[in-house]
Design a protein around this motif. Structure first.
Motif, PDB file in Angstrom:
ATOM      1  N   SER A  34     -30.541  30.246  83.247  1.00  0.00           N
ATOM      2  CA  SER A  34     -30.750  31.606  83.281  1.00  0.00           C
ATOM      3  C   SER A  34     -31.996  32.262  82.480  1.00  0.00           C
ATOM      4  O   SER A  34     -32.718  33.038  82.867  1.00  0.00           O
ATOM      5  CB  SER A  34     -29.454  32.324  82.854  1.00  0.00           C
ATOM      6  OG  SER A  34     -28.379  31.878  83.797  1.00  0.00           O
ATOM      7  N   LYS A  35     -32.206  31.447  81.180  1.00  0.00           N
ATOM      8  CA  LYS A  35     -33.274  32.105  80.699  1.00  0.00           C
ATOM      9  C   LYS A  35     -34.537  31.751  81.256  1.00  0.00           C
ATOM     10  O   LYS A  35     -35.459  32.875  81.226  1.00  0.00           O
ATOM     11  CB  LYS A  35     -33.238  31.476  79.136  1.00  0.00           C
ATOM     12  CG  LYS A  35     -32.284  31.716  78.389  1.00  0.00           C
ATOM     13  CD  LYS A  35     -32.441  30.872  76.835  1.00  0.00           C
ATOM     14  CE  LYS A  35     -31.207  31.077  76.147  1.00  0.00           C
ATOM     15  NZ  LYS A  35     -31.248  30.375  74.696  1.00  0.00           N
ATOM     16  N   VAL A  36     -34.840  30.808  81.995  1.00  0.00           N
ATOM     17  CA  VAL A  36     -36.118  30.513  82.652  1.00  0.00           C
ATOM     18  C   VAL A  36     -36.155  31.595  83.985  1.00  0.00           C
ATOM     19  O   VAL A  36     -37.219  32.032  84.063  1.00  0.00           O
ATOM     20  CB  VAL A  36     -36.046  29.081  83.293  1.00  0.00           C
ATOM     21  CG1 VAL A  36     -37.233  28.877  84.230  1.00  0.00           C
ATOM     22  CG2 VAL A  36     -36.393  28.011  81.921  1.00  0.00           C
ATOM     23  N   VAL A  89     -28.495  36.956  84.857  1.00  0.00           N
ATOM     24  CA  VAL A  89     -28.411  36.384  86.150  1.00  0.00           C
ATOM     25  C   VAL A  89     -26.918  35.887  86.986  1.00  0.00           C
ATOM     26  O   VAL A  89     -26.270  35.728  86.041  1.00  0.00           O
ATOM     27  CB  VAL A  89     -29.205  34.871  86.187  1.00  0.00           C
ATOM     28  CG1 VAL A  89     -29.253  34.258  87.485  1.00  0.00           C
ATOM     29  CG2 VAL A  89     -30.374  35.072  85.450  1.00  0.00           C
ATOM     30  N   ASP A  90     -26.931  36.507  88.061  1.00  0.00           N
ATOM     31  CA  ASP A  90     -25.371  36.190  88.790  1.00  0.00           C
ATOM     32  C   ASP A  90     -25.819  35.082  89.887  1.00  0.00           C
ATOM     33  O   ASP A  90     -26.573  35.017  90.690  1.00  0.00           O
ATOM     34  CB  ASP A  90     -25.158  37.509  89.319  1.00  0.00           C
ATOM     35  CG  ASP A  90     -23.913  37.433  89.706  1.00  0.00           C
ATOM     36  OD1 ASP A  90     -22.908  36.584  89.756  1.00  0.00           O
ATOM     37  OD2 ASP A  90     -23.072  38.592  90.267  1.00  0.00           O
ATOM     38  N   TYR A  91     -24.846  34.072  89.664  1.00  0.00           N
ATOM     39  CA  TYR A  91     -25.011  32.881  90.555  1.00  0.00           C
ATOM     40  C   TYR A  91     -23.675  33.172  91.579  1.00  0.00           C
ATOM     41  O   TYR A  91     -23.377  32.004  92.287  1.00  0.00           O
ATOM     42  CB  TYR A  91     -24.748  31.494  89.872  1.00  0.00           C
ATOM     43  CG  TYR A  91     -25.916  31.379  88.817  1.00  0.00           C
ATOM     44  CD1 TYR A  91     -27.141  30.973  89.351  1.00  0.00           C
ATOM     45  CD2 TYR A  91     -25.737  31.711  87.592  1.00  0.00           C
ATOM     46  CE1 TYR A  91     -28.137  30.947  88.494  1.00  0.00           C
ATOM     47  CE2 TYR A  91     -26.864  31.285  86.772  1.00  0.00           C
ATOM     48  CZ  TYR A  91     -28.103  30.942  86.954  1.00  0.00           C
ATOM     49  OH  TYR A  91     -28.966  30.730  86.320  1.00  0.00           O
ATOM     50  N   ALA A 358     -40.447  29.149  74.811  1.00  0.00           N
ATOM     51  CA  ALA A 358     -39.201  29.951  74.091  1.00  0.00           C
ATOM     52  C   ALA A 358     -38.129  29.879  74.999  1.00  0.00           C
ATOM     53  O   ALA A 358     -37.172  29.945  74.287  1.00  0.00           O
ATOM     54  CB  ALA A 358     -39.677  31.091  73.391  1.00  0.00           C
ATOM     55  N   ALA A 359     -38.158  29.877  76.368  1.00  0.00           N
ATOM     56  CA  ALA A 359     -37.146  29.931  77.306  1.00  0.00           C
ATOM     57  C   ALA A 359     -36.275  28.661  77.257  1.00  0.00           C
ATOM     58  O   ALA A 359     -35.107  28.835  77.760  1.00  0.00           O
ATOM     59  CB  ALA A 359     -37.655  30.607  78.663  1.00  0.00           C
ATOM     60  N   LEU A 360     -36.681  27.838  76.460  1.00  0.00           N
ATOM     61  CA  LEU A 360     -36.334  26.325  76.718  1.00  0.00           C
ATOM     62  C   LEU A 360     -36.034  25.894  75.265  1.00  0.00           C
ATOM     63  O   LEU A 360     -36.526  26.352  74.232  1.00  0.00           O
ATOM     64  CB  LEU A 360     -36.867  25.345  77.432  1.00  0.00           C
ATOM     65  CG  LEU A 360     -37.531  25.674  78.965  1.00  0.00           C
ATOM     66  CD1 LEU A 360     -38.419  24.814  79.294  1.00  0.00           C
ATOM     67  CD2 LEU A 360     -36.019  25.682  79.847  1.00  0.00           C
TER      68      LEU A 360
END
Length: 370
Positions: A34-36, A89-91, A358-360
């Motif tokens: 989601s961060k990515v 983010v919606d899965y 930083a997203a990871l």
């Protein structure tokens, strides 16, 4: 290195657009994923100025592909709806328009071998479990994007991608009518709750205080309308077995009115907090199915639909969409079998999208957690 490069294809699928990735190039961990994706799109800003998004829900979508382990599918298609102005983010849903690009993307990525003049790609929609066959034009051993098919909402013409949707009833809920009722009253409004390809709450436009022929921009400016719909949607989500849907884009909302240009009905489709510029592919199937249900909200609105297989023409803000439905009716019992559409797709660019490290996690690289 402060950024990580992730290979991608940027494609238009139907009337949506977004990056298509190999699932193995992205983190397996869902929080990291989601961060990515938030970073890829630039979510959290109305313009998505720091990413690939286009400031609209139809341009902040992501498709992730992998070879399927299922015997009845070639490719797994995992969809993500990234928010425009929230880092969210919606899965839960799938996207039929982005699915239009899955066949061409799978061929471009080498996931599916080319088979003569056309290549059939069997797609498993991971989010909902649906199966879809896509027929892609591949003359001369490569995907062809040029053709004479026009779809409302997209300028010009392109090569056709034929889609046949199977097993679409009860995509997220329990059956065609998740509440067990053809229509019901929620918050003073009569609606039908239907799940074919996409769970939807469908009402009559005039009941919600609009004509049903407004432009998407006009409707997006109508805050009172969205407040009315959201109150109904939240309760409908609970009745449909979806729980608290306040942070979910499912169920979607549709407002129908009589057709004005020769179609079966007119619809305004909500995603759900913005009006779709045209109409979602999944939503078109659900609306067509609702029109087939005796006693649904469509009574007195939709024109009669021919015996199966039948073409249902749905008018929307930018034109119309045809859905070919196959169904069986025994008395008042409806069995919805499949839906077919012809759409178009185009490869816009290919390369690497840069994601801040930083997203990871500190030592985690995209592709190493899959």
């Amino acid at each position: 290195m402060t950024q990580i490069a992730i290979p991608f294809l940027l494609m238009r699928g139907g009337t949506s657009r977004g990056p298509y990735f190999l699932r193995s190039d992205l983190p397996e961990n869902m929080d990291q994923l989601s961060k990515v994706l938030v970073a890829v799109v630039g979510a959290g800003n109305a313009t998505n100025i720091d990413g690939l998004g286009g400031g609209n829900a139809v341009t902040t979508k992501v498709a992730m592909l992998s070879r399927s382990e299922r015997d009845d599918a070639d490719v797994d298609y995992f969809f993500a709806q990234v928010s425009v102005d929230e880092e969210m983010v919606d899965y839960a849903p799938t996207c039929g328009n982005m699915l239009v690009g899955v066949g061409p993307a799978a061929v471009e990525m080498g996931l599916v071998p080319i088979d003569c003049e056309t290549t059939t790609v069997r797609i498993h929609a991971v989010n909902t479990g649906a199966l879809v066959e896509a027929v892609v034009q591949t003359p001369g051993g490569e995907v062809n994007y040029e053709g004479d098919v026009a779809i409302a909402g997209v300028p010009g013409t392109a090569a056709p991608v034929a889609l046949n949707f199977l097993d679409v009833v009860g995509s997220r809920c329990d059956g065609l009518l998740p509440t067990g009722k053809e229509r019901e009253e929620i918050g003073g409004f009569e609606v039908s709750c239907v799940d074919v390809a996409m769970p939807m709450v469908i009402g009559r436009a005039e009941d919600f205080g609009i004509s049903g022929y407004e432009t998407a921009d006009e409707l997006n400016a109508n805050e009172a309308l969205f407040a009315r719909m959201e109150k109904v949607r939240l309760e409908a989500g609970r009745r449909m077995g979806l729980g608290d849907v306040s942070k979910s884009v499912v169920p979607k909302f549709g407002l129908v009115s009589p057709a004005r240009a020769g179609g079966h009905m007119s619809v305004r489709y909500f995603m759900p907090w913005k009006c779709h510029p045209s109409l979602a592919v999944t939503g078109s199937q659900c609306i067509a199915a609702c029109a087939l249900v005796k006693g649904s909200i469509m009574g007195g609105i939709a024109k009669p639909i021919a015996p199966s297989p039948a073409v249902v023409t749905i008018e929307h803000p930018l034109g119309e969409m045809d859905v070919t439905v196959t169904y069986d009716r025994s008395g008042d019992t409806l069995r919805f079998i499949s839906a077919g559409l012809v759409r178009t797709a185009r490869l816009i660019s290919r390369g690497e999208v840069m994601v801040p490290k930083a997203a990871l996690d500190v030592e985690e690289k995209a592709g190493e957690t899959a």
